[in-house]
Design a protein around this motif. Structure first.
Motif, PDB file in Angstrom:
ATOM      1  N   GLU A  91     -28.030  20.565 -38.400  1.00 37.61           N
ATOM      2  CA  GLU A  91     -27.582  19.610 -39.424  1.00 37.61           C
ATOM      3  C   GLU A  91     -26.924  18.392 -38.784  1.00 37.61           C
ATOM      4  O   GLU A  91     -27.136  17.247 -39.214  1.00 37.61           O
ATOM      5  N   SER A  92     -26.142  18.638 -37.739  1.00 35.86           N
ATOM      6  CA  SER A  92     -25.482  17.533 -37.036  1.00 35.86           C
ATOM      7  C   SER A  92     -26.503  16.606 -36.388  1.00 35.86           C
ATOM      8  O   SER A  92     -26.356  15.378 -36.417  1.00 35.86           O
ATOM      9  N   LEU A  93     -27.572  17.199 -35.814  1.00 39.41           N
ATOM     10  CA  LEU A  93     -28.603  16.383 -35.171  1.00 39.41           C
ATOM     11  C   LEU A  93     -29.391  15.562 -36.189  1.00 39.41           C
ATOM     12  O   LEU A  93     -29.763  14.412 -35.917  1.00 39.41           O
ATOM     13  N   ASN A  94     -29.648  16.136 -37.354  1.00 40.52           N
ATOM     14  CA  ASN A  94     -30.331  15.377 -38.410  1.00 40.52           C
ATOM     15  C   ASN A  94     -29.479  14.173 -38.830  1.00 40.52           C
ATOM     16  O   ASN A  94     -29.997  13.069 -39.022  1.00 40.52           O
ATOM     17  N   THR A  95     -28.183  14.416 -38.964  1.00 42.25           N
ATOM     18  CA  THR A  95     -27.262  13.325 -39.325  1.00 42.25           C
ATOM     19  C   THR A  95     -27.218  12.275 -38.229  1.00 42.25           C
ATOM     20  O   THR A  95     -27.203  11.067 -38.510  1.00 42.25           O
ATOM     21  N   PHE A  96     -27.212  12.736 -36.976  1.00 39.69           N
ATOM     22  CA  PHE A  96     -27.163  11.805 -35.847  1.00 39.69           C
ATOM     23  C   PHE A  96     -28.409  10.917 -35.796  1.00 39.69           C
ATOM     24  O   PHE A  96     -28.316   9.709 -35.556  1.00 39.69           O
ATOM     25  N   GLU A  97     -29.569  11.509 -36.028  1.00 37.49           N
ATOM     26  CA  GLU A  97     -30.814  10.727 -36.042  1.00 37.49           C
ATOM     27  C   GLU A  97     -30.736   9.584 -37.061  1.00 37.49           C
ATOM     28  O   GLU A  97     -31.100   8.447 -36.775  1.00 37.49           O
ATOM     29  N   GLN A  98     -30.290   9.920 -38.266  1.00 39.03           N
ATOM     30  CA  GLN A  98     -30.191   8.902 -39.307  1.00 39.03           C
ATOM     31  C   GLN A  98     -29.161   7.838 -38.947  1.00 39.03           C
ATOM     32  O   GLN A  98     -29.372   6.638 -39.159  1.00 39.03           O
ATOM     33  N   TYR A  99     -28.054   8.290 -38.358  1.00 39.91           N
ATOM     34  CA  TYR A  99     -26.986   7.358 -37.945  1.00 39.91           C
ATOM     35  C   TYR A  99     -27.514   6.350 -36.925  1.00 39.91           C
ATOM     36  O   TYR A  99     -27.301   5.132 -37.058  1.00 39.91           O
ATOM     37  N   VAL A 100     -28.235   6.848 -35.893  1.00 42.54           N
ATOM     38  CA  VAL A 100     -28.749   5.949 -34.856  1.00 42.54           C
ATOM     39  C   VAL A 100     -29.752   4.968 -35.445  1.00 42.54           C
ATOM     40  O   VAL A 100     -29.741   3.769 -35.136  1.00 42.54           O
ATOM     41  N   MET A 101     -30.603   5.466 -36.354  1.00 44.02           N
ATOM     42  CA  MET A 101     -31.605   4.578 -36.952  1.00 44.02           C
ATOM     43  C   MET A 101     -30.947   3.484 -37.791  1.00 44.02           C
ATOM     44  O   MET A 101     -31.389   2.330 -37.789  1.00 44.02           O
ATOM     45  N   ASP A 102     -29.890   3.830 -38.476  1.00 40.58           N
ATOM     46  CA  ASP A 102     -29.155   2.828 -39.254  1.00 40.58           C
ATOM     47  C   ASP A 102     -28.583   1.749 -38.340  1.00 40.58           C
ATOM     48  O   ASP A 102     -28.619   0.560 -38.668  1.00 40.58           O
ATOM     49  N   GLN A 103     -28.058   2.175 -37.191  1.00 38.69           N
ATOM     50  CA  GLN A 103     -27.498   1.214 -36.233  1.00 38.69           C
ATOM     51  C   GLN A 103     -28.587   0.295 -35.675  1.00 38.69           C
ATOM     52  O   GLN A 103     -28.389  -0.915 -35.524  1.00 38.69           O
ATOM     53  N   LEU A 104     -29.747   0.868 -35.395  1.00 43.44           N
ATOM     54  CA  LEU A 104     -30.857   0.073 -34.859  1.00 43.44           C
ATOM     55  C   LEU A 104     -31.372  -0.923 -35.901  1.00 43.44           C
ATOM     56  O   LEU A 104     -31.649  -2.086 -35.576  1.00 43.44           O
ATOM     57  N   ASN A 105     -31.512  -0.469 -37.134  1.00 41.58           N
ATOM     58  CA  ASN A 105     -32.009  -1.358 -38.195  1.00 41.58           C
ATOM     59  C   ASN A 105     -31.083  -2.547 -38.412  1.00 41.58           C
ATOM     60  O   ASN A 105     -31.512  -3.613 -38.838  1.00 41.58           O
ATOM     61  N   ASN A 106     -29.810  -2.346 -38.089  1.00 45.58           N
ATOM     62  CA  ASN A 106     -28.822  -3.411 -38.269  1.00 45.58           C
ATOM     63  C   ASN A 106     -28.575  -4.193 -36.972  1.00 45.58           C
ATOM     64  O   ASN A 106     -27.698  -5.043 -36.931  1.00 45.58           O
ATOM     65  N   TYR A 107     -29.364  -3.888 -35.925  1.00 44.50           N
ATOM     66  CA  TYR A 107     -29.182  -4.516 -34.617  1.00 44.50           C
ATOM     67  C   TYR A 107     -27.722  -4.447 -34.176  1.00 44.50           C
ATOM     68  O   TYR A 107     -27.126  -5.424 -33.750  1.00 44.50           O
ATOM     69  N   ALA A 108     -27.161  -3.240 -34.286  1.00 48.73           N
ATOM     70  CA  ALA A 108     -25.722  -3.050 -34.051  1.00 48.73           C
ATOM     71  C   ALA A 108     -25.420  -2.289 -32.765  1.00 48.73           C
ATOM     72  O   ALA A 108     -24.253  -2.029 -32.471  1.00 48.73           O
ATOM     73  N   VAL A 109     -26.458  -1.916 -31.975  1.00 55.94           N
ATOM     74  CA  VAL A 109     -26.210  -1.220 -30.710  1.00 55.94           C
ATOM     75  C   VAL A 109     -26.780  -2.030 -29.554  1.00 55.94           C
ATOM     76  O   VAL A 109     -27.806  -2.705 -29.688  1.00 55.94           O
ATOM     77  N   SER A 110     -26.099  -1.944 -28.425  1.00 60.07           N
ATOM     78  CA  SER A 110     -26.568  -2.631 -27.231  1.00 60.07           C
ATOM     79  C   SER A 110     -27.797  -1.918 -26.679  1.00 60.07           C
ATOM     80  O   SER A 110     -27.855  -0.678 -26.646  1.00 60.07           O
TER      81      SER A 110
END
Length: 590
Positions: free
Chosen positions: A525-544
């Motif tokens: 469950e934590s990994l599923n949440t993490f996947e969505q979290y990272v994708m949200d950051q990428l879609n917002n161009y918020a990670v280096s």
């Protein structure tokens, strides 16, 4: 007043105050108000408050007075303190803005706050005449002077505080009211004094004129065995012999206590103060200008004796060896102690050091990237000799911003909010640069988990909270400029690497045959949440894009994750990674 040194410039500063004519104009306004008093009001046994608005060529004056004329008995009868919690219970929390987390309570002189409450409707109408509640600015085109004598001075002080809270924050000092009181008793305790001094400009908006033999200014210090009253603002001590300005509240308290004795004390009216001001003005005209601005001798003692003489002390050789000598000695120790403290805390020097430390970390980040590793992973794994030096820079920045945030939190709400907005950009850059290093240090220790609960400093939480409150007003999809500059950004979520570390731990739990069924379920469950979290950051161009470097902890997570997911697993992030779309991301074309 705060632009002058608080003690040594006292004599020259006092001369400047006299020369500015504001004292005489204020005295004149109060005397005119007294002259207009109905004779029947002077015979009344009940105190009332009156005011007058006077337009001068260079200022606007609001004068306050009480009828009948205030006496020592009026002051002493209402001389106890009313706490802020009591005012709240009595449904009159008008000055609640003075409370803050660091200063949760204060107390005000009962006779003053009672008069303010009784005449609140009239005072509100007066405020509406000079203040625009929509723009939160004063409506007068010249400097606003608020003044009063004795209890009228206490009303002037409270009215000025009320105005200050309602004025939009501005760097234009002449847009703030200036309060001048004559023979006013102290109106509050240390909580009130601290609340006012916590505002960067408010303390300098008050000038309290206290004549050497006037009973009223120090009445609560001399009449109570353990006085709770504390002064605030600048005190203008005066007599016909001269005048002196003092800002330090401890020194003011000593002087109020030392200058008033039951034998020498008098009840001085506004006409007495007007006479002293006129005498000081004529004396200043005749004064030899060559005496002004002379260098101060290395020892504070001669200057202190001069200042005590200026406000009326008759200092003989015998006195210097007894009571006066004790006062001067204590005063001298206090000033030397303050000078050492000021020397140890140079804000400009500290700010320069902070800028240099941030520049060092930015250079470290670029240097790590040039070597093919992100600065987070370099510091966590101590790949290079320079990684150890980073700890020194991190500690200096951490200590500076932790104290800065704590100081901001102690400030009353309105000023704290203004300061947060002013410093938010610098604080956000600091958090995004330095917190990943704290996370690296935390997870460098074997077995560590849950940084948010057990490792995160509260000042990071507040900086993030304030930044989110600000960005909510500007929320929207990433623009082209943000996409094009993504290659050089700091990752916006300063806890990104904490999420990566927790995801690595979840992968380890799933690989571990000794993990329980519930542990594995929680890890999935934590990994599923993490996947969505990272994708949200990428879609917002918020990670280096540094997270995609070969030695990155994120890349290590992706390799671990691939080993445990089923071949049928499909998600936006797995599609992104398998198709190497991070190359497009770095160019801002994802």
């Amino acid at each position: 007043m705060s632009q002058f040194p608080p003690f040594i410039s006292g004599l020259d500063l006092a001369d400047l105050v006299v020369n500015a004519d504001l004292l005489q104009l204020s005295c004149d306004a109060i005397e005119d108000l007294h002259a207009e008093t109905n004779p029947h009001q002077q015979l009344s046994s009940t105190l009332s408050v009156r005011h007058k608005l006077v337009q001068q060529s260079n200022c606007t004056i609001i004068a306050f007075a009480t009828s009948p004329l205030c006496t020592k008995d009026h002051i002493l009868q209402g001389g106890d303190l009313v706490s802020s919690s009591t005012l709240e219970e009595q449904k009159f929390p008008l000055f609640d803005f003075l409370r803050s987390k660091g200063n949760p309570s204060f107390s005000i002189l009962r006779v003053a706050i009672n008069l303010f409450e009784v005449y609140f409707q009239e005072l509100s109408q007066l405020k509406d005449q000079i203040h625009d509640s929509t723009t939160e600015e004063l409506l007068v085109n010249s400097r606003l002077i608020v003044t009063g004598h004795s209890l009228g001075g206490t009303i002037a002080s409270l009215f000025t505080l009320w105005l200050l809270d309602n004025i939009k924050n501005t760097t234009r000092r002449n847009q703030l009211p200036f309060c001048i009181t004559f023979g006013s008793p102290l109106i509050g305790d240390q909580g009130l004094q601290r609340a006012i001094s916590e505002h960067s400009q408010w303390n300098s908006c008050f000038l309290h004129v206290a004549a050497f033999k006037d009973l009223s200014p120090g009445i609560f210090i001399t009449s109570q065995p353990n006085p709770q009253y504390m002064p605030f603002g600048t005190y203008f001590f005066c007599s016909e012999l001269g005048c002196n300005c003092v800002e330090d509240p401890e020194v003011v308290s000593w002087l109020l206590k030392s200058t008033i004795t039951p034998v020498s004390a008098e009840e001085m009216g506004i006409d007495d103060y007007s006479g002293i001001v006129k005498h000081l003005k004529s004396r200043l005209i005749m004064k030899d200008n060559s005496q002004l601005g002379q260098p101060v001798t290395p020892s504070l003692r001669p200057e202190m004796i001069l200042q005590l003489k200026a406000i009326g002390f008759e200092i003989t050789a015998q006195q210097q060896n007894n009571i006066i000598n004790d006062l001067i000695s204590e005063w001298e120790r206090h000033e030397n102690r303050k000078a050492q403290q000021m020397k140890a805390i140079d804000p400009n020097e500290k700010l320069n050091i902070v800028k240099i430390r941030m520049a060092n970390l930015e250079w470290y980040k670029k240097d790590c990237k040039a070597k093919g590793v992100g600065y987070y992973d370099s510091y966590k794994n101590l790949y290079f000799t320079r990684d150890g030096e980073v700890t020194k820079h991190k500690k200096v920045l951490f200590d500076y911003w932790k104290k800065f945030v704590e100081d901001l939190e102690r400030k009353p709400q309105k000023e704290g909010a203004f300061m947060r907005e002013t410093w938010l950009f610098a604080g956000t850059n600091y958090r995004r640069m330095v917190e990943p290093l704290d996370i690296a240090q935390y997870y460098r220790q074997t077995g560590k988990r849950d940084y948010l609960t057990y490792g995160r400093s509260r000042h990071y939480i507040l900086l993030e909270q304030w930044q989110k409150e600000q960005t909510e007003k500007l929320a929207g999809p990433p623009n082209d400029k943000k996409k094009q500059s993504v290659a050089g950004i700091l990752t916006e979520d300063s806890c990104f690497w904490m999420n990566v570390e927790e995801a690595l731990i979840s992968c380890k739990l799933l690989k571990d045959e000794t993990s329980s069924t519930s542990e594995k379920q929680s890890a999935r469950e934590s990994l599923n949440t993490f996947e969505q979290y990272v994708m949200d950051q990428l879609n917002n161009y918020a990670v280096s894009p540094e997270i995609f470097l070969e030695k990155s902890s994120f890349t290590k997570w992706w390799k671990d994750f691939q080993e445990i997911i089923e071949t049928s697993h499909n998600s936006p992030l797995t599609d992104f990674m398998k198709n190497r779309r991070y190359r497009q991301y770095e160019r801002g074309q994802f």
